[in-house]
Design an enzyme around this catalytic site. Structure first.
Site, PDB file in Angstrom:
ATOM      1  N   LYS A  11       0.735  -1.175   0.031  1.00  0.00           N
ATOM      2  CA  LYS A  11       0.011   0.092   0.095  1.00  0.00           C
ATOM      3  C   LYS A  11       0.690   1.323  -0.052  1.00  0.00           C
ATOM      4  CE  LYS A  11      -3.893  -2.156   2.232  1.00  0.00           C
ATOM      5  NZ  LYS A  11      -5.068  -2.194   3.403  1.00  0.00           N
ATOM      6  N   TYR A  51     -12.241  -2.052  -4.335  1.00  0.00           N
ATOM      7  CA  TYR A  51     -12.746  -2.096  -2.843  1.00  0.00           C
ATOM      8  C   TYR A  51     -14.495  -2.226  -2.882  1.00  0.00           C
ATOM      9  CZ  TYR A  51      -8.379  -2.337  -0.300  1.00  0.00           C
ATOM     10  OH  TYR A  51      -7.086  -2.518  -0.083  1.00  0.00           O
ATOM     11  N   ASN A 114      -2.150   0.111   6.521  1.00  0.00           N
ATOM     12  CA  ASN A 114      -1.499  -1.158   7.109  1.00  0.00           C
ATOM     13  C   ASN A 114      -0.595  -1.998   6.399  1.00  0.00           C
ATOM     14  OD1 ASN A 114      -3.456  -2.256   5.593  1.00  0.00           O
ATOM     15  ND2 ASN A 114      -4.679  -3.080   7.035  1.00  0.00           N
ATOM     16  N   HIS A 117      -2.357  -5.626   1.498  1.00  0.00           N
ATOM     17  CA  HIS A 117      -3.513  -6.295   1.563  1.00  0.00           C
ATOM     18  C   HIS A 117      -3.195  -7.712   0.829  1.00  0.00           C
ATOM     19  CE1 HIS A 117      -7.605  -7.217   0.029  1.00  0.00           C
ATOM     20  NE2 HIS A 117      -7.128  -7.580  -1.106  1.00  0.00           N
ATOM     21  N   GLU A 128      -9.599 -10.613  -7.899  1.00  0.00           N
ATOM     22  CA  GLU A 128      -8.550  -9.541  -7.624  1.00  0.00           C
ATOM     23  C   GLU A 128      -7.394  -9.772  -8.555  1.00  0.00           C
ATOM     24  OE1 GLU A 128      -7.858  -9.575  -3.312  1.00  0.00           O
ATOM     25  OE2 GLU A 128      -9.708  -8.689  -3.046  1.00  0.00           O
TER      26      GLU A 128
HETATM   27  P1  CMP Z   1      -7.429  -4.686   3.510  1.00  0.00           P
HETATM   28  O1  CMP Z   1      -7.164  -6.055   3.764  1.00  0.00           O
HETATM   29  O2  CMP Z   1      -6.916  -3.840   2.209  1.00  0.00           O
HETATM   30  O3  CMP Z   1      -9.167  -4.444   3.108  1.00  0.00           O
HETATM   31  C1  CMP Z   1     -10.048  -3.399   3.555  1.00  0.00           C
HETATM   32  C2  CMP Z   1      -9.377  -2.490   4.323  1.00  0.00           C
HETATM   33  O4  CMP Z   1     -10.033  -1.264   4.982  1.00  0.00           O
HETATM   34  C3  CMP Z   1      -8.462  -2.936   5.357  1.00  0.00           C
HETATM   35  O5  CMP Z   1      -7.287  -3.822   4.690  1.00  0.00           O
HETATM   36  C4  CMP Z   1      -7.935  -1.607   6.003  1.00  0.00           C
HETATM   37  O6  CMP Z   1      -6.752  -1.291   5.618  1.00  0.00           O
HETATM   38  C5  CMP Z   1      -9.147  -0.593   5.483  1.00  0.00           C
HETATM   39  N1  CMP Z   1      -9.685  -0.257   6.789  1.00  0.00           N
HETATM   40  C6  CMP Z   1      -9.677   1.024   7.207  1.00  0.00           C
HETATM   41  N2  CMP Z   1     -10.501   1.220   8.479  1.00  0.00           N
HETATM   42  C7  CMP Z   1     -10.789   0.095   8.691  1.00  0.00           C
HETATM   43  C8  CMP Z   1     -11.681  -0.569   9.885  1.00  0.00           C
HETATM   44  N3  CMP Z   1     -12.314   0.123  10.873  1.00  0.00           N
HETATM   45  N4  CMP Z   1     -12.043  -1.887   9.959  1.00  0.00           N
HETATM   46  C9  CMP Z   1     -11.570  -2.666   8.795  1.00  0.00           C
HETATM   47  N5  CMP Z   1     -10.706  -2.153   7.896  1.00  0.00           N
HETATM   48  C10 CMP Z   1     -10.543  -0.889   7.729  1.00  0.00           C
END
Ligand code: CMP
Length: 140
Positions: A11, A51, A114, A117, A128
């Site tokens: 990311k 998403y 984070n 993904h 995906e």
């Molecule tokens: P990802 O695995 O990319 O899938 C969805 C993303 O939403 C997740 O990782 C997080 O980085 C992001 N995200 C942001 N806020 C939240 C939240 N409150 N709960 C879960 N995912 C979140």
């Protein structure tokens, strides 16, 4: 064990901090192979489409804005049980809950930033991977 493919995204917080190589080293050390990889700067419509499953969630707008805030590296990973294995080495979505030694525990800044993904099921992995790659770009 079943040989699988999964879609990984490094990311914008990872590209910004120049740590994509460190994350790739953890992926390869786990035994997964990076069989396709490219660096992209997503448009808002691409982030929203990728998403779309989260469109109703409260964090959807911020998530999409974050994902277009800088370049990403999209990858196809291959290996035994690749979907579960990658989720295992990524660690919990919220880095505060991620186990020692996982990518998110070591590198993630927040639940939003984070670092990585990974697909959560075989069906989503296929969708995906096809979103970002043609078969010609994937070399086992
Ligand atoms: P990802 O695995 O990319 O899938 C969805 C993303 O939403 C997740 O990782 C997080 O980085 C992001 N995200 C942001 N806020 C939240 C939240 N409150 N709960 C879960 N995912 C979140």
């Amino acid at each position: 064990m079943e040989k699988q493919r999964t879609l990984s995204i490094l990311k914008p917080d990872a590209t910004r901090r120049n740590i994509t190589g460190k994350i790739n080293a953890k992926i390869e050390t786990s035994g997964l192979r990076i069989i396709a990889q490219k660096r992209l700067h997503l448009s808002l419509s691409q982030a929203q489409a990728f998403y779309a499953v989260h469109a109703e969630r409260s964090f959807f707008g911020e998530l999409c804005q974050f994902m277009i805030s800088g370049p990403v590296v999209v990858q196809v990973l291959e290996g035994d049980d690749a979907i579960a294995k990658y989720r295992d080495i990524m660690g919990a979505t919220n880095p505060a809950n991620a186990k020692e030694g996982t990518i998110r525990q070591e590198f993630a800044e927040s639940i939003e930033a984070n670092s990585v993904h990974g697909s959560d099921s075989l069906e989503n992995a296929a969708r995906e991977i096809a979103f970002f790659f043609s078969e010609m770009e994937i070399v086992s």
